[in-house]
Design an enzyme around this catalytic site. Structure first.
Site, mmCIF file in Angstrom:
data_model
loop_
_atom_site.group_PDB
_atom_site.id
_atom_site.type_symbol
_atom_site.label_atom_id
_atom_site.label_comp_id
_atom_site.label_asym_id
_atom_site.label_seq_id
_atom_site.Cartn_x
_atom_site.Cartn_y
_atom_site.Cartn_z
ATOM 1 N N TRP A 1 0.835 -1.206 0.000
ATOM 2 C CA TRP A 1 0.000 0.000 0.000
ATOM 3 C C TRP A 1 0.868 1.254 0.000
ATOM 4 O O TRP A 1 0.510 2.263 -0.609
ATOM 5 C CB TRP A 1 -0.913 0.000 1.225
ATOM 6 N N HIS A 2 2.019 1.189 0.676
ATOM 7 C CA HIS A 2 2.853 2.377 0.808
ATOM 8 C C HIS A 2 3.588 2.743 -0.472
ATOM 9 O O HIS A 2 4.049 3.890 -0.601
ATOM 10 C CB HIS A 2 3.848 2.203 1.954
ATOM 11 N N GLY A 3 3.727 1.826 -1.387
ATOM 12 C CA GLY A 3 4.384 2.193 -2.633
ATOM 13 C C GLY A 3 4.698 1.001 -3.511
ATOM 14 O O GLY A 3 4.786 -0.140 -3.038
ATOM 15 N N PHE B 1 1.902 8.452 -1.448
ATOM 16 C CA PHE B 1 1.340 7.122 -1.202
ATOM 17 C C PHE B 1 -0.136 7.087 -1.531
ATOM 18 O O PHE B 1 -0.708 6.064 -1.679
ATOM 19 C CB PHE B 1 1.572 6.701 0.242
#
Length: 469
Positions: free
Chosen positions: A318-320, A469
């Protein structure tokens, strides 16, 4: 447009609050807030506002469909609509955020050479997609009622305080406040204080800590062991003040408009183990994965440890769109698994000092994984931590940086503790201190605004880290 900008603080927000305050009724107030929210998003993403509107419209229709199926007892069709909605929402997120990453990795296969798509990531898509998903899933689970007013759903998704970088607000948290809310002087006071606290965290602390990180972690990370640890500790504080500062500003502005968003950070560095850290850090994301992903059946069954690693794989991803984020997620998932295997009772028997040393090392190293997207540089970082790059144990550059930034580092360290909560607790216990603390609060807010404004005059660009993000 970012919250920590002069145009937002002295033009956009005051005009929005003025128009909102002069609105004669709640429906008009909602319309004002919705229009300003769309203008806020269009300021930075004039094209992708169409994507946001299409997403809201489609999920409004999905919601109506699920609601209709529930009324007519068509559970099978309701599930089909929910699945289609999931595919639609995650598909949009996947195309814009992960398509380039997927193609790059496919191209590593011998004989495969696909064109790599270069799509601009719509601002806030990770956050508003998860908000939409929470609405659809909760509706399918019959935990909330369907929203039949499309403008109310649009307001929930597009509300500018939390649109760009969270917190991830559940529809159930503010459904009633969309239709019925009142703003008191306490809401204005508390909201303004949170707004100024967040501004100070970002502009005074995070922005200046970032210069230290950039100096040490630039392109060349051949640092001493002490310098590497120093830089990654500073980075941990930078990202905390940057992201928690944004959350404070979002929660504060929401309060000023009559909404009560849930807390997103609760002084995470005070944790006694890794599990507790993630109960205090980015709470809205953690609870989202806990409620919607942890118990997903894997190979037909709910699997405790399989669900745990699925959650942490998703948290990292999810963060990248980069392998370091996946490694980062699985890294923390591994330590949480270890703590679960040891058990809470056994962990509590370990001396508290040792628990703090252990979890702070794990957390700090984790932020190093989070920082370095290039796997080669990440490996060099790990070697630097223990001197395997032939680097010295200590260097004068690190000492000079500590001396030059001593007051900043002390202030950052102190602000990791619940100072504001302590003042509030003291005020609540001693009625005689209420007037004094109110005056001090007003002076403190004014000082934060003035100092931050001065620092922002020469600032060319200071986006929040979580915007990407």
């Amino acid at each position: 447009m970012v919250f920590s900008s002069l145009i937002f603080l002295y033009l956009f927000l005051p005009v929005c609050l003025l128009c909102y305050g002069l609105s004669p009724s709640l429906p008009v107030k909602n319309a004002v807030l919705m229009l300003f929210s769309l203008a806020f998003y269009a300021w930075g993403e004039p094209t992708y506002i169409i994507l946001l509107l299409i997403s809201v419209l489609m999920n409004y229709l999905f919601g109506l469909g699920i609601g209709k199926c529930q009324q007519t007892k068509k559970a099978g069709l309701s599930k089909v609509i929910m699945i289609i909605s999931m595919i639609f929402n995650l598909g949009l997120l996947g195309v814009f955020k992960y398509s380039g990453f997927i193609v790059e990795n496919l191209n590593l296969i011998p004989g495969v050479s696909l064109p790599i798509p270069h799509l601009t990531l719509p601002i806030g898509i990770s956050f508003y997609t998860f908000q939409i998903l929470s609405y659809i899933i909760d509706l399918y689970w019959e935990e909330i009622d369907v929203q039949r007013n499309p403008f109310h759903l649009l307001l929930y998704i597009s509300m500018f305080p939390q649109l760009i970088a969270g917190p991830i607000v559940r529809y159930s948290s503010i459904a009633d406040e969309i239709k019925n809310r009142k703003i008191t002087i306490v809401d204005i006071s508390e909201g303004l204080t949170r707004l100024m606290m967040g501004l100070g965290k970002k502009v005074i602390l995070a922005n200046h800590l970032s210069t230290i990180v950039d100096d040490f972690f630039g392109e060349n990370i051949q640092l001493s062991v002490a310098g590497t640890w120093y830089a990654v500790i500073v980075y941990a504080m930078q990202i905390y003040f940057d992201f928690s500062g944004y959350s404070d500003m979002a929660i504060g502005m929401g309060r000023m408009f009559g909404f009560h968003f849930d807390e997103n950070f609760r002084h995470p560095f005070l944790c006694k183990d890794i599990s507790e850290f993630w109960q205090r850090w980015h709470i809205s994301l953690g609870t989202f994965f806990r409620d919607y992903v942890l118990y997903i059946p894997i190979f037909g069954k709910r699997r405790k440890y399989g669900g745990l690693f699925l959650v942490w794989f998703c948290t990292g991803l999810w963060h990248g769109a980069s392998w370091n984020y996946i490694i980062w997620g699985l890294y923390f998932g591994t330590f949480i698994l270890i703590e679960q295997l040891i058990g809470k009772k056994r962990i509590k028997k370990i001396p508290l000092v040792l628990r703090h040393v252990y979890n702070k090392i794990v957390i700090i190293v984790g932020f190093g994984i989070f920082y370095f997207e290039d796997i080669g540089r990440l490996g060099s970082f790990f070697r630097n931590l223990v001197g395997l790059n032939g680097n010295a144990l200590y260097d004068n550059v690190t000492e000079l940086s500590v001396r030059n930034n001593l007051f900043l580092l002390i202030a950052a360290f102190a602000c990791c503790f619940p100072l504001y909560e302590g003042v509030k607790m003291l005020r609540n216990r001693h009625a005689s201190l209420v007037k004094v603390t109110n005056v001090l609060q007003a002076v403190w807010n004014a000082a934060l605004l003035v100092v931050s404004s001065i620092l922002l005059v020469d600032a060319t660009n200071n986006p929040f880290l979580y915007f990407r993000f």
